[in-house]
Design an enzyme around this catalytic site. Structure first.
Site, PDB file in Angstrom:
ATOM      1  N   SER A   1      10.101  50.255  65.059  1.00  0.00           N
ATOM      2  CA  SER A   1       9.774  50.148  66.488  1.00  0.00           C
ATOM      3  C   SER A   1       8.677  49.121  66.764  1.00  0.00           C
ATOM      4  O   SER A   1       8.929  47.932  66.766  1.00  0.00           O
ATOM      5  CB  SER A   1       9.467  51.519  67.083  1.00  0.00           C
ATOM      6  OG  SER A   1       8.361  52.119  66.509  1.00  0.00           O
TER       7      SER A   1
ATOM      8  N   LYS B   1      14.917  50.341  65.105  1.00  0.00           N
ATOM      9  CA  LYS B   1      14.744  51.218  66.261  1.00  0.00           C
ATOM     10  C   LYS B   1      14.394  50.357  67.461  1.00  0.00           C
ATOM     11  O   LYS B   1      13.295  49.822  67.550  1.00  0.00           O
ATOM     12  CB  LYS B   1      13.640  52.236  66.016  1.00  0.00           C
ATOM     13  CG  LYS B   1      13.427  53.170  67.201  1.00  0.00           C
ATOM     14  CD  LYS B   1      12.299  54.134  66.935  1.00  0.00           C
ATOM     15  CE  LYS B   1      12.093  55.024  68.162  1.00  0.00           C
ATOM     16  NZ  LYS B   1      11.626  54.252  69.335  1.00  0.00           N
TER      17      LYS B   1
END
Length: 446
Positions: free
Chosen positions: A329, A354
């Site tokens: 992320s 992600k």
């Protein structure tokens, strides 16, 4: 970003990561936070909301209904789902929690998730970068199976009380730690600011002794850094563990101090970094990039928010970024921006993949909800979700190498760490190609 009453945190999600360090328990803080205000419809089932478990259920439903990135709700009739949830009977909060989790699972998004009070407390502690405790990282000695102090956090009550790495914690407030897990020991040690805890400490070749320590609010270090001498050159090595609200200011300090010590280049280690706050990743990217796009996010309505460098980079020295399959992320935003703007070479293994952003909400009973509200894209616009970012130079560690670094964390960031060693070689080549001079001669920094 600090969590406060009626606020939610915009995060890129913390993943359970496999870090190359001794397992450490952060002594989490208790945050005063309440739910976002939600409006209820005139449905006949509103009367049932007088039942407390149903109040939480409706809070969750309302937030998902107004914010979830997929307006089709994974092809589920979300309004009917509300009727079903509120018509059911719940004996207690736990049964309501189970029903909430089942309904969220139907959305098909693993990052939209319900957090029980203790889980919400842990997440807010991570993202705030603060805790209420004495400031130690705990571990289990692999040889003796004893609970030990991995390290005291600098300037913490534990550090000021004289605790040292390797100290064996024999008991906590008179309770033996012999059969305690790390989680149990953490629960015993943490507590409200201003209260005290008594630790019985055993240190090599010394009689056991008691230490009384007052708990305090502590800023957690997300960044660690060293100036490494590599042959005739000085390399600034920075390890970023997570993107907390204090990570940017800690990164700024690291870059400035290492630059002042005449670092010739930098290695930024994002391996095992599970992510954190979106704005933290943007702030840190701006410290390395003078110009260029960083990331864009697209919400459920197609709204596009773009973030770019602001011309205030702290250094233009050569940079190598280390990543692995557990870099996720916010780590992928930073690595992607630096790679695609040709600001750094990315070395290691393909990242986790992600590509979504979550907003975290506090609910009225102390529980919480993380809901996916947007998708993000690196400057190229590539969708990295479930794909990850490929490094410029692929260097996969074998299982044996990973085990060695896990058992001996002091080897991370040394020549025994093959990904780090490759980064040193790349730094040297990058410096010579850009300057035509020896790696040991530093470039100008801002």
């Amino acid at each position: 970003m600090n969590y406060s009453s009626r606020r939610s945190g915009l995060i890129l999600g913390f993943l359970k990561s496999k870090n190359y360090r001794l397992k450490a328990i952060k002594l989490t803080a208790v945050f005063a936070a309440t739910s976002l205000l939600v409006s209820h419809s005139s449905s006949p089932v509103v009367a049932a909301l007088e039942d407390s478990p149903k109040t939480i259920i409706d809070e969750v439903w309302q937030i998902v209904n107004s914010e979830f990135v997929d307006r089709e709700f994974n092809h589920i009739d979300w309004k009917i789902k509300r009727q079903e949830l509120l018509r059911a009977e719940y004996t207690d909060q736990k049964t309501a929690y189970k029903a909430i989790r089942r309904s969220l699972k139907d959305l098909g998004d693993p990052y939209t998730r319900f957090l029980a009070p203790e889980e919400y407390e842990e997440l807010t502690s991570q993202t705030s970068g603060e805790l209420s405790g004495i400031g130690i990282r705990l571990g289990i000695d692999q040889k003796t199976s004893k609970l030990i102090v991995v390290e005291p956090i600098p300037n913490s009550p534990a550090s000021e009380a004289g605790l040292k790495a390797g100290d064996h914690i024999v008991s906590v407030n008179g309770k033996s730690t012999k059969l305690m897990t790390l989680e149990q020991a953490s629960a015993e040690i943490k507590g409200e600011v201003g209260t005290e805890v008594i630790l019985e400490i055993s240190r090599s070749e010394q009689p056991a002794f008691d230490v009384t320590i007052a708990r305090a609010q502590i800023e957690l270090p997300s960044v660690s850094y060293t100036l490494n001498q590599e042959q005739d050159s000085k390399v600034g090595y920075i390890k970023l563990d997570e993107f907390s609200s204090h990570a940017a200011e800690q990164m700024q300090k690291a870059i400035q101090e290492l630059s002042a010590k005449q670092a010739s280049g930098f290695i930024l280690d994002l391996r095992g970094n599970p992510g954190g706050l979106l704005f933290s990743s943007v702030e840190i990217a701006r410290m390395w990039m003078e110009k260029g796009a960083i990331v864009s996010t697209i919400d459920r309505k197609g709204g596009n928010q773009e973030f770019s460098a602001n011309g205030k980079a702290l250094t233009n020295l050569p940079l190598v970024v280390l990543v692995d399959g557990y870099s996720a992320s916010a780590s992928e935003i930073l690595a992607g921006a630096l790679k695609e703007n040709h600001r750094a070479k990315v070395v290691g293994s393909r990242t986790y993949g992600k590509g979504t952003v979550q907003s975290v909400h506090a609910l009225s009973d102390g529980s919480g909800l993380a809901v996916t509200i947007a998708r993000y894209y690196p400057p190229s616009g590539m969708d990295i979700n479930q794909k990850g970012i490929a490094p410029d130079i692929k260097v996969d560690l074998s299982r044996e190498e990973q085990t060695t670094l896990s058992v001996n964390p002091d080897l991370i960031g040394t020549k025994a760490d093959r990904q780090y060693a490759r980064a040193i070689t790349i730094l040297k080549n990058e410096f010579i190609s850009k300057t035509g001079s020896d790696f040991s001669a530093p470039l100008t920094t801002r």
